[in-house]
Design an enzyme around this catalytic site. Structure first.
Site, PDB file in Angstrom:
ATOM      1  N   ARG A   1      19.624  28.811  43.518  1.00 13.60           N
ATOM      2  CA  ARG A   1      20.075  27.924  42.454  1.00 13.60           C
ATOM      3  C   ARG A   1      20.881  26.774  43.057  1.00 13.60           C
ATOM      4  O   ARG A   1      21.552  26.941  44.077  1.00 13.60           O
ATOM      5  CB  ARG A   1      20.975  28.689  41.458  1.00 13.60           C
ATOM      6  CG  ARG A   1      20.208  29.591  40.510  1.00 13.60           C
ATOM      7  CD  ARG A   1      19.483  28.810  39.417  1.00 13.60           C
ATOM      8  NE  ARG A   1      18.782  29.683  38.498  1.00 13.60           N
ATOM      9  CZ  ARG A   1      17.479  29.981  38.557  1.00 13.60           C
ATOM     10  NH1 ARG A   1      16.717  29.475  39.504  1.00 13.60           N
ATOM     11  NH2 ARG A   1      16.929  30.775  37.658  1.00 13.60           N
TER      12      ARG A   1
ATOM     13  N   HIS B   1      12.163  21.900  42.094  1.00 12.21           N
ATOM     14  CA  HIS B   1      12.295  23.222  41.461  1.00 12.21           C
ATOM     15  C   HIS B   1      10.908  23.778  41.093  1.00 12.21           C
ATOM     16  O   HIS B   1      10.623  24.067  39.930  1.00 12.21           O
ATOM     17  CB  HIS B   1      13.193  23.167  40.220  1.00 12.21           C
ATOM     18  CG  HIS B   1      13.751  24.514  39.844  1.00 12.21           C
ATOM     19  ND1 HIS B   1      14.990  24.685  39.280  1.00 12.21           N
ATOM     20  CD2 HIS B   1      13.242  25.765  39.956  1.00 12.21           C
ATOM     21  CE1 HIS B   1      15.210  25.980  39.066  1.00 12.21           C
ATOM     22  NE2 HIS B   1      14.160  26.648  39.470  1.00 12.21           N
TER      23      HIS B   1
HETATM   24  P1  NAP Z   1      17.334  40.242  41.774  1.00 11.58           P
HETATM   25  O1  NAP Z   1      16.178  41.171  41.712  1.00 11.58           O
HETATM   26  O2  NAP Z   1      18.409  40.347  40.763  1.00 11.58           O
HETATM   27  O3  NAP Z   1      17.983  40.432  43.251  1.00 11.58           O
HETATM   28  C1  NAP Z   1      19.168  39.797  43.628  1.00 11.58           C
HETATM   29  C2  NAP Z   1      19.473  40.155  45.092  1.00 11.58           C
HETATM   30  O4  NAP Z   1      20.632  39.420  45.501  1.00 11.58           O
HETATM   31  C3  NAP Z   1      19.820  41.643  45.276  1.00 11.58           C
HETATM   32  O5  NAP Z   1      19.278  42.095  46.509  1.00 11.58           O
HETATM   33  C4  NAP Z   1      21.341  41.625  45.333  1.00 11.58           C
HETATM   34  O6  NAP Z   1      21.917  42.676  46.094  1.00 11.58           O
HETATM   35  C5  NAP Z   1      21.592  40.314  46.045  1.00 11.58           C
HETATM   36  N1  NAP Z   1      22.953  39.850  45.752  1.00 11.58           N
HETATM   37  C6  NAP Z   1      23.508  39.530  44.556  1.00 11.58           C
HETATM   38  N2  NAP Z   1      24.781  39.177  44.711  1.00 11.58           N
HETATM   39  C7  NAP Z   1      25.045  39.280  46.024  1.00 11.58           C
HETATM   40  C8  NAP Z   1      26.205  39.068  46.821  1.00 11.58           C
HETATM   41  N3  NAP Z   1      27.374  38.687  46.277  1.00 11.58           N
HETATM   42  N4  NAP Z   1      26.118  39.262  48.152  1.00 11.58           N
HETATM   43  C9  NAP Z   1      24.964  39.674  48.718  1.00 11.58           C
HETATM   44  N5  NAP Z   1      23.814  39.910  48.031  1.00 11.58           N
HETATM   45  C10 NAP Z   1      23.870  39.696  46.708  1.00 11.58           C
HETATM   46  O7  NAP Z   1      16.846  38.732  41.769  1.00 11.58           O
HETATM   47  P2  NAP Z   1      15.363  38.146  42.018  1.00 11.58           P
HETATM   48  O8  NAP Z   1      14.478  38.450  40.870  1.00 11.58           O
HETATM   49  O9  NAP Z   1      14.929  38.555  43.386  1.00 11.58           O
HETATM   50  O10 NAP Z   1      15.672  36.575  41.970  1.00 11.58           O
HETATM   51  C11 NAP Z   1      16.641  35.989  42.825  1.00 11.58           C
HETATM   52  C12 NAP Z   1      16.935  34.562  42.412  1.00 11.58           C
HETATM   53  O11 NAP Z   1      15.885  33.687  42.827  1.00 11.58           O
HETATM   54  C13 NAP Z   1      17.057  34.289  40.916  1.00 11.58           C
HETATM   55  O12 NAP Z   1      18.291  34.714  40.395  1.00 11.58           O
HETATM   56  C14 NAP Z   1      16.924  32.776  40.882  1.00 11.58           C
HETATM   57  O13 NAP Z   1      18.197  32.202  41.109  1.00 11.58           O
HETATM   58  C15 NAP Z   1      16.028  32.477  42.088  1.00 11.58           C
HETATM   59  N6  NAP Z   1      14.689  31.999  41.686  1.00 11.58           N
HETATM   60  C16 NAP Z   1      14.331  30.713  41.965  1.00 11.58           C
HETATM   61  C17 NAP Z   1      13.068  30.245  41.625  1.00 11.58           C
HETATM   62  C18 NAP Z   1      12.617  28.850  42.007  1.00 11.58           C
HETATM   63  O14 NAP Z   1      11.554  28.402  41.564  1.00 11.58           O
HETATM   64  N7  NAP Z   1      13.352  28.122  42.822  1.00 11.58           N
HETATM   65  C19 NAP Z   1      12.163  31.092  40.969  1.00 11.58           C
HETATM   66  C20 NAP Z   1      12.557  32.403  40.688  1.00 11.58           C
HETATM   67  C21 NAP Z   1      13.821  32.856  41.047  1.00 11.58           C
HETATM   68  P3  NAP Z   1      21.736  44.222  45.667  1.00 11.58           P
HETATM   69  O15 NAP Z   1      20.303  44.560  46.031  1.00 11.58           O
HETATM   70  O16 NAP Z   1      22.708  44.936  46.526  1.00 11.58           O
HETATM   71  O17 NAP Z   1      22.010  44.302  44.185  1.00 11.58           O
END
Ligand code: NAP
Length: 308
Positions: free
Chosen positions: A223, A271
């Site tokens: 983000r 994005h």
């Molecule tokens: P998710 O399944 O919720 O996974 C989040 C990961 O981040 C988990 O491994 C979590 O650790 C880790 N995390 C969270 N807070 C942390 C911290 N303080 N320190 C270290 N690790 C931390 O999310 P997702 O579905 O993979 O998506 C991730 C993000 O990608 C979304 O929230 C969004 O911002 C971004 N995204 C961007 C696009 C784009 O087009 N640019 C598209 C889709 C998503 P744990 O495993 O220990 O809980």
């Protein structure tokens, strides 16, 4: 009968009405502001107007149309209701394609080749074995873990960083605040796939860049608010960062006069790294609306307190 209302203050969601209606023909689907929307039980959202959800007296479910929920949880008046998000293997696959392209771009030194082409200079860069090129993925969730495993299949040395310990075969996993510095120290390309939370806001700053190898690369697809923009510009200017692909920005669309457009060795993308299809969004909104109506447990519920 359940009504699903679509809300966003910044994104035209009207193209999602038909896919949601097709997936949930038994429900009414309306845009925010249309008759019936104020009394909807389900809100399907991206960046909803602050305060709007609190004004919906019958609301029982807040469904993000994306993987991230930061643009929903930031509303200080958010009602205490379940918040769900989209989780989709095709969405993760799309992200994996984008990140793999970025990693290959830097690994095969296409950045250097393109700079050379611009001045008519023939130079064949060294082909480094991928096992000697380390990609560090911040965030090993639904999307980050898929990206890490796909990069592993391409032969890269892959490490990841998450909040808690986890097993990903072949991936060296670092966890928590203590694991961050050692994770960064061995990384050639840093990929940010974290959710935006209080803990991760501004995490891509001078301190983080300074712990990478000099000349390391950044692929930022998390983000915009993860990024300290002036620190990124300084790191690119100084060469501490040798290049970056940035897909998300604190202000989107990125204004035409923003210095990021012209920063050295930076690729700006709008994005676009990965978007869930309208059909998938329709199906996942319908799925949870149906489960809500039947009193069944919802899918892909977010931990509101944790922020993701
Ligand atoms: P998710 O399944 O919720 O996974 C989040 C990961 O981040 C988990 O491994 C979590 O650790 C880790 N995390 C969270 N807070 C942390 C911290 N303080 N320190 C270290 N690790 C931390 O999310 P997702 O579905 O993979 O998506 C991730 C993000 O990608 C979304 O929230 C969004 O911002 C971004 N995204 C961007 C696009 C784009 O087009 N640019 C598209 C889709 C998503 P744990 O495993 O220990 O809980």
């Amino acid at each position: 009968m359940t009504t699903i209302a679509l809300l966003s203050k910044s994104y035209d969601m009207s193209h999602l009405v038909a896919p949601i209606q097709r997936a949930a023909p038994e429900f009414t689907v309306v845009m925010h502001g249309e008759p019936g929307a104020a009394s909807a039980e389900v809100a399907a959202c991206w960046d909803p107007p602050p305060g709007a959800l609190a004004k919906m007296p019958n609301l029982r479910l807040i469904q993000s149309i994306a993987a991230g929920v930061d643009n929903i949880l930031c509303d200080p008046t958010l009602p205490a209701l379940p918040v769900c998000r989209v989780v989709d293997p095709q969405h993760a696959r799309g992200m994996s394609e984008f990140v793999t392209w970025g990693v290959l771009h830097f690994h095969r030194q296409l950045d250097l080749v393109l700079r050379n082409q611009a001045r008519g200079h023939w130079f064949r860069p060294e082909q480094v074995h991928p096992a000697r090129y380390t990609v560090g993925v911040m965030g090993l969730g639904e999307i980050g873990s898929r990206v890490a495993l796909d990069l592993l299949h391409h032969g890269f040395s892959v490490r990841g960083w998450a909040r808690s310990a986890r097993e990903l075969p072949g991936v060296t996993v670092f966890e928590g605040a203590d694991g961050f510095a050692p994770f960064l120290a061995g990384t050639d390309v840093l990929v940010c796939l974290l959710p935006l939370t209080g803990e991760t806001r501004g995490i891509l700053d001078a301190t983080t860049f300074g712990q990478l190898k000099p000349g390391a690369k950044l692929i930022h697809v998390g983000r915009g608010e993860h990024l300290a923009v002036s620190d990124l510009l300084a790191a690119l200017e100084s060469g501490q960062l040798g290049g970056a692909v940035v897909d998300v920005f604190p202000v989107e669309p990125l204004p035409a006069d923003d210095p990021l457009w012209r920063a050295p060795n930076l690729i700006v993308t709008p994005h676009m790294a990965s978007v869930a299809s309208a059909r998938t969004i329709g199906e996942q909104v319908a799925h949870n609306a149906r489960r809500l109506a039947a009193g069944e447990p919802l899918s892909n519920v977010v931990d509101v307190k944790r922020g993701y």
